[in-house]
Motif scaffolding. Structure first.
Motif, PDB file in Angstrom:
ATOM      1  N   ARG A  19       0.910  -1.237  -0.639  1.00 32.64           N
ATOM      2  CA  ARG A  19       0.097   0.332  -0.198  1.00 32.64           C
ATOM      3  C   ARG A  19       0.527   1.116   0.259  1.00 32.64           C
ATOM      4  O   ARG A  19       1.000   1.928  -0.422  1.00 32.64           O
ATOM      5  CB  ARG A  19      -1.060   0.032   1.117  1.00 32.64           C
ATOM      6  N   TRP A  20       1.964   1.065   0.971  1.00 30.80           N
ATOM      7  CA  TRP A  20       2.295   2.968   1.385  1.00 30.80           C
ATOM      8  C   TRP A  20       4.276   2.206   0.409  1.00 30.80           C
ATOM      9  O   TRP A  20       4.243   3.397  -0.048  1.00 30.80           O
ATOM     10  CB  TRP A  20       2.742   2.841   2.646  1.00 30.80           C
ATOM     11  N   VAL A  22       4.723   1.455  -2.625  1.00 31.95           N
ATOM     12  CA  VAL A  22       4.363   2.273  -4.443  1.00 31.95           C
ATOM     13  C   VAL A  22       3.785   3.695  -4.484  1.00 31.95           C
ATOM     14  O   VAL A  22       4.773   4.391  -4.523  1.00 31.95           O
ATOM     15  CB  VAL A  22       2.913   1.821  -4.719  1.00 31.95           C
ATOM     16  N   LEU A  23       4.037   4.074  -3.028  1.00 34.36           N
ATOM     17  CA  LEU A  23       3.511   6.253  -3.042  1.00 34.36           C
ATOM     18  C   LEU A  23       5.053   6.450  -2.494  1.00 34.36           C
ATOM     19  O   LEU A  23       5.159   7.564  -3.312  1.00 34.36           O
ATOM     20  CB  LEU A  23       2.797   5.658  -1.397  1.00 34.36           C
ATOM     21  N   ILE A  26       6.906   6.592  -6.142  1.00 42.45           N
ATOM     22  CA  ILE A  26       6.747   6.905  -6.971  1.00 42.45           C
ATOM     23  C   ILE A  26       6.869   8.918  -6.103  1.00 42.45           C
ATOM     24  O   ILE A  26       7.111   9.416  -7.358  1.00 42.45           O
ATOM     25  CB  ILE A  26       5.038   7.418  -6.724  1.00 42.45           C
ATOM     26  N   ALA A  27       6.700   9.203  -4.888  1.00 37.93           N
ATOM     27  CA  ALA A  27       6.701  10.491  -4.928  1.00 37.93           C
ATOM     28  C   ALA A  27       8.608  10.524  -4.733  1.00 37.93           C
ATOM     29  O   ALA A  27       9.296  11.445  -4.919  1.00 37.93           O
ATOM     30  CB  ALA A  27       6.813  10.134  -3.104  1.00 37.93           C
TER      31      ALA A  27
ATOM     32  N   TYR B   3      -0.969  10.502  -5.501  1.00 36.89           N
ATOM     33  CA  TYR B   3      -0.657   9.605  -3.952  1.00 36.89           C
ATOM     34  C   TYR B   3      -1.526   8.913  -3.917  1.00 36.89           C
ATOM     35  O   TYR B   3      -1.279   7.985  -2.591  1.00 36.89           O
ATOM     36  CB  TYR B   3       0.441  10.864  -2.712  1.00 36.89           C
ATOM     37  N   ARG B  10      -5.663   1.766  -6.179  1.00 29.92           N
ATOM     38  CA  ARG B  10      -5.402   0.666  -4.634  1.00 29.92           C
ATOM     39  C   ARG B  10      -5.406  -0.478  -4.614  1.00 29.92           C
ATOM     40  O   ARG B  10      -5.094  -1.509  -5.006  1.00 29.92           O
ATOM     41  CB  ARG B  10      -5.496   1.573  -3.838  1.00 29.92           C
TER      42      ARG B  10
END
Lengths: 130, 130
Positions: A19-20, A22-23, A26-27, B3, B10
DNA sequence: GTAAGTACGTACAAATAGGTAAGTATGAAA
DNA sequence: TTTCATACTTACCTATTTGTACGTACTTAC
């Protein structure tokens, strides 16, 4: 080809697809961020999960952690060359999904009143006798 | 950029990145398979999870399910055009991870006896005063 | 002394994913 | 009648993931 291969592959895939994860990837594709910047940018992350995801990615060699000995603490996270490679692929997948979201949503609409798994299609059976 | 965006994104990402979702998509990239073929090919899937994952991917419009009215049941699964697109990207990611597995493993080795999150790097602090 | 700010760690609870074993439907074969 | 084969479904249970809330270390500001 490979349907499971090394168990470590699945683990890595989990980290980058989490879940996190990926974010975060990307960030970080947009440049280095400090802990609090990531936390603010990605709405809804708990500090615990952010730290945990960051640690996994760091251990996998995708993220570089740099801590300065100042107070209050100042820590910067960035992608390693290896991390940039995965991040690009993860982003490609995520971007594709976003772009094609309407088509998926449309497919789901159709699926609502479409044939259920118990229904069967009429047509010639592929085998006549065993 | 994005994001989190649509919560559905998701969800879709979960489906295609899930433990069995990835394997299903990769398998179907090589052509249509029936339920039992997938089950045999992918070691360790429970029928429950295979059916469940297949259903998610079908509902998302990535997988086409064709059931013939014969007995015993004969059901074929294949990728839709939309499904081929995601599958290619998922496979690209999975393949990359496999290929670069040695480098990740190496990074993990180094991480074992490397600086822990509590340690700090010596060097000039990026800020001297607020 | 107290509060604030940062980057975490930790204990506990809730949610979710996944596994196991069994059942269902159907018709041919034994 | 019982068995077999296939593609599922269901009930029940465990494991993994994620969230909540609080604690910690350290220094500056009040």
């Amino acid at each position: 080809m490979i349907y499971s291969q090394h168990p470590a592959s699945r683990e890595i895939l989990k980290h980058v697809c989490s879940r996190w994860g990926v974010l975060i990837l990307i960030a970080l594709l947009h440049g280095k961020h400090r802990f609090s910047e990531l936390r603010n940018k990605m709405g809804g992350v708990s500090e615990k999960m952010l730290a945990q995801s960051l640690r996994s990615l760091t251990e996998d060699g995708f993220v570089l952690r740099v801590a300065y000995p100042v107070v209050p603490p100042f820590v910067e996270y960035s992608l390693t060359p290896l991390g940039e490679e995965v991040a690009k692929r993860v982003a490609a997948l995520a971007d594709w999904i976003e772009t094609n979201l309407p088509q998926v949503l449309e497919a789901r609409q159709s699926a609502e009143h479409a044939a259920k798994p118990s229904d069967q299609k009429s047509g010639p059976p592929p085998v006549s006798s065993g």
